[in-house]
Design a protein around this motif. Structure first.
Motif, short mmCIF file in Angstrom:
data_model
loop_
_atom_site.label_atom_id
_atom_site.label_comp_id
_atom_site.label_asym_id
_atom_site.label_seq_id
_atom_site.Cartn_x
_atom_site.Cartn_y
_atom_site.Cartn_z
N ASP A 75 0.82 -1.21 0.00
CA ASP A 75 0.00 0.00 0.00
C ASP A 75 0.85 1.27 0.00
O ASP A 75 0.47 2.28 -0.60
CB ASP A 75 -0.93 0.01 1.22
CG ASP A 75 -1.99 -1.08 1.15
OD1 ASP A 75 -2.20 -1.63 0.04
OD2 ASP A 75 -2.60 -1.38 2.19
N ASP A 82 -1.63 7.93 -6.25
CA ASP A 82 -2.84 8.69 -5.92
C ASP A 82 -2.89 10.01 -6.69
O ASP A 82 -1.85 10.64 -6.96
CB ASP A 82 -2.89 9.01 -4.43
CG ASP A 82 -3.12 7.78 -3.57
OD1 ASP A 82 -3.35 6.70 -4.14
OD2 ASP A 82 -3.06 7.91 -2.33
N THR A 91 -10.23 8.60 -2.36
CA THR A 91 -8.88 8.38 -2.88
C THR A 91 -9.00 7.84 -4.29
O THR A 91 -9.68 6.84 -4.53
CB THR A 91 -8.12 7.37 -1.99
OG1 THR A 91 -8.05 7.88 -0.66
CG2 THR A 91 -6.71 7.16 -2.52
N TRP A 92 -8.36 8.52 -5.24
CA TRP A 92 -8.56 8.23 -6.67
C TRP A 92 -7.19 8.18 -7.35
O TRP A 92 -6.28 8.93 -6.98
CB TRP A 92 -9.40 9.32 -7.30
CG TRP A 92 -10.40 8.87 -8.34
CD1 TRP A 92 -10.39 9.13 -9.67
CD2 TRP A 92 -11.58 8.09 -8.10
NE1 TRP A 92 -11.48 8.58 -10.28
CE2 TRP A 92 -12.24 7.93 -9.33
CE3 TRP A 92 -12.15 7.52 -6.96
CZ2 TRP A 92 -13.42 7.22 -9.47
CZ3 TRP A 92 -13.33 6.81 -7.09
CH2 TRP A 92 -13.95 6.67 -8.33
N PRO A 93 -7.01 7.31 -8.34
CA PRO A 93 -5.73 7.28 -9.04
C PRO A 93 -5.53 8.52 -9.90
O PRO A 93 -6.50 9.12 -10.39
CB PRO A 93 -5.81 6.01 -9.90
CG PRO A 93 -7.28 5.76 -10.06
CD PRO A 93 -7.94 6.26 -8.81
N ASP A 94 -4.28 8.91 -10.08
CA ASP A 94 -3.93 10.07 -10.89
C ASP A 94 -3.76 9.64 -12.35
O ASP A 94 -2.83 8.90 -12.67
CB ASP A 94 -2.63 10.69 -10.38
CG ASP A 94 -2.26 11.98 -11.11
OD1 ASP A 94 -2.98 12.35 -12.06
OD2 ASP A 94 -1.25 12.60 -10.72
N LEU A 118 -4.74 -2.62 -5.16
CA LEU A 118 -5.19 -1.46 -5.94
C LEU A 118 -6.70 -1.31 -5.85
O LEU A 118 -7.22 -0.20 -5.68
CB LEU A 118 -4.77 -1.62 -7.40
CG LEU A 118 -3.37 -1.17 -7.81
CD1 LEU A 118 -3.08 -1.56 -9.25
CD2 LEU A 118 -3.19 0.34 -7.63
N ARG A 121 -7.73 -0.05 -2.50
CA ARG A 121 -7.36 1.36 -2.30
C ARG A 121 -8.34 2.30 -3.00
O ARG A 121 -8.71 3.35 -2.45
CB ARG A 121 -5.94 1.61 -2.81
CG ARG A 121 -5.46 3.03 -2.54
CD ARG A 121 -3.98 3.21 -2.75
NE ARG A 121 -3.55 4.49 -2.19
CZ ARG A 121 -3.24 4.69 -0.92
NH1 ARG A 121 -3.29 3.68 -0.08
NH2 ARG A 121 -2.88 5.88 -0.49
N TYR A 122 -8.75 1.95 -4.21
CA TYR A 122 -9.48 2.91 -5.02
C TYR A 122 -10.97 2.62 -5.18
O TYR A 122 -11.70 3.47 -5.70
CB TYR A 122 -8.84 3.00 -6.41
CG TYR A 122 -7.43 3.56 -6.38
CD1 TYR A 122 -7.16 4.79 -5.79
CD2 TYR A 122 -6.36 2.85 -6.93
CE1 TYR A 122 -5.88 5.30 -5.75
CE2 TYR A 122 -5.06 3.36 -6.90
CZ TYR A 122 -4.83 4.58 -6.31
OH TYR A 122 -3.55 5.09 -6.27
N VAL A 139 -15.09 0.09 -9.64
CA VAL A 139 -13.78 0.70 -9.44
C VAL A 139 -13.48 1.63 -10.62
O VAL A 139 -13.97 1.41 -11.74
CB VAL A 139 -12.66 -0.35 -9.32
CG1 VAL A 139 -12.84 -1.19 -8.08
CG2 VAL A 139 -12.60 -1.24 -10.56
N LEU A 142 -7.99 1.63 -13.06
CA LEU A 142 -6.82 1.45 -12.23
C LEU A 142 -5.56 1.81 -13.01
O LEU A 142 -5.52 1.66 -14.24
CB LEU A 142 -6.74 0.00 -11.74
CG LEU A 142 -7.92 -0.46 -10.89
CD1 LEU A 142 -7.79 -1.94 -10.54
CD2 LEU A 142 -8.04 0.37 -9.61
#
Length: 332
Positions: A75, A82, A91-94, A118, A121-122, A139, A142
């Motif tokens: 993690d 992020d 919390t979102w992926p960039d 992953l 997390r998202y 989701v 990713l």
């Protein structure tokens, strides 16, 4: 230029009761917890990891090698992907991240362990589902990952996912794909046990002589019922890709496609018929269906299975559903 993290898991195991991605310590932690001794330690990166790091550095990338021995350490790496804070607090992926992730894998189970983290997390909780999440997904997109296989490609039906997808295995080629390639989006299977499946699952077992053992379960794919729970099942394959398309000389999955937005399911059943003279015959019948989701309800106490090469036992209902295009790999 990019920051690249070369992530290696500290064990070649992704056991359901321990190991990276499942809550326990790596480097044999699962075996030691069970009272077994583990001689495996992963203090020094393997040669392909060092070669890939050299190739990335030669191209100007800033490279860090990390060996993760727990979910928490995985993690910590994933947090670098992020995106900026959102108004909804998720919390979102960039999507424009300058950090790229390469996962060095000794097995598909290790790659699955990273993808599982992953997802955890998202994936937003259902009560906070945002409007910009696709309607057929739970989701967001990713972040793409580079895949560095640590072992030579296997021939025959037991090919790993990298071989099935035609991904590069040479460390320099993997580095080139990560820096210059394009993301190839793939479907992901989530399940109600809290895990994910990249390739597929195979339910069933054999005796010491290699003969398949019969078991019973209700198997449904969307509205199609492949078994009502009374049939003697020899095997059930749940496929996103083709790792479990064949069992010995029997074709289970006809044409699995990891990017078609559907899961393919096959059930191999022993069917007893009688000839015109009344003689009993036993034939193998393979029933297939495609859909968005599959549910298996075992009628027997425990049904052994392999999920992305990871062993387990199914003792209650388990559902898998497809997340179209949810994850991605870097390809040249």
């Amino acid at each position: 230029m990019y920051d690249v993290v070369l992530l290696t898991l500290g064990s070649e195991r992704d056991a359901s009761g321990g190991g990276c991605g499942s809550g326990g310590a790596c480097c044999g932690g699962a075996a030691e917890a069970a009272g077994e001794k583990s001689e495996e330690r992963c203090e020094t990166p393997r040669v392909p990891v060092l070669a890939c790091a050299d190739a990335l550095t030669a191209r100007g990338a800033r490279v860090e090698t990390v060996t993760a021995r727990s979910d928490a350490e995985i993690d910590e790496v994933l947090a670098r992907l992020d995106g900026p804070p959102r108004a909804d607090g998720l919390t979102w992926p960039d999507p424009d991240s300058k950090t790229r992730l390469v996962v060095a894998t000794a097995s598909d189970g290790q790659l699955r362990a990273v993808l599982r983290r992953l997802v955890r997390r998202y994936a937003p909780p259902p009560s906070r589902r945002p409007d910009d999440l696709p309607g057929n997904r739970t989701v967001p997109d990713l972040p793409p990952v580079g895949v560095l296989p640590l072992d030579p490609a296997r021939t025959g039906p037991a090919r790993d996912l990298a071989a099935q997808l035609g991904l590069p295995r040479d460390p320099a080629a993997v580095a080139a794909a990560v820096l210059d390639g394009t993301p190839r989006r793939l479907d992901l299977l989530r399940n109600d046990g809290g895990s994910v499946t990249l390739d597929g699952a195979l339910l069933g077992a054999a005796d010491d002589a290699g003969r398949p053992l019969h078991w019973r379960a209700r198997v449904e794919v969307d509205d199609a019922v492949l078994s009502h729970g009374d049939d003697p099942i020899l095997a059930c394959a749940i496929g996103n890709a083709g790792g479990y398309a064949r069992l010995d000389d029997v074709t289970l999955l006809a044409d699995p496609d990891p990017a078609d937005g559907r899961v393919e399911v096959a059930v191999a059943v022993s069917v007893v018929t009688r000839s015109a003279l009344g003689r009993k015959k036993v034939r193998l019948e393979v029933r297939r269906a495609r859909g968005r989701a599959v549910a298996v309800v075992p009628r027997d106490a425990k049904v052994p299975f392999l999920d992305d090469g990871v062993e387990g036992e199914l003792g209650r209902k388990r559902s898998w559903w497809i997340e179209p295009g949810a994850w991605a790999v870097w390809t040249s």
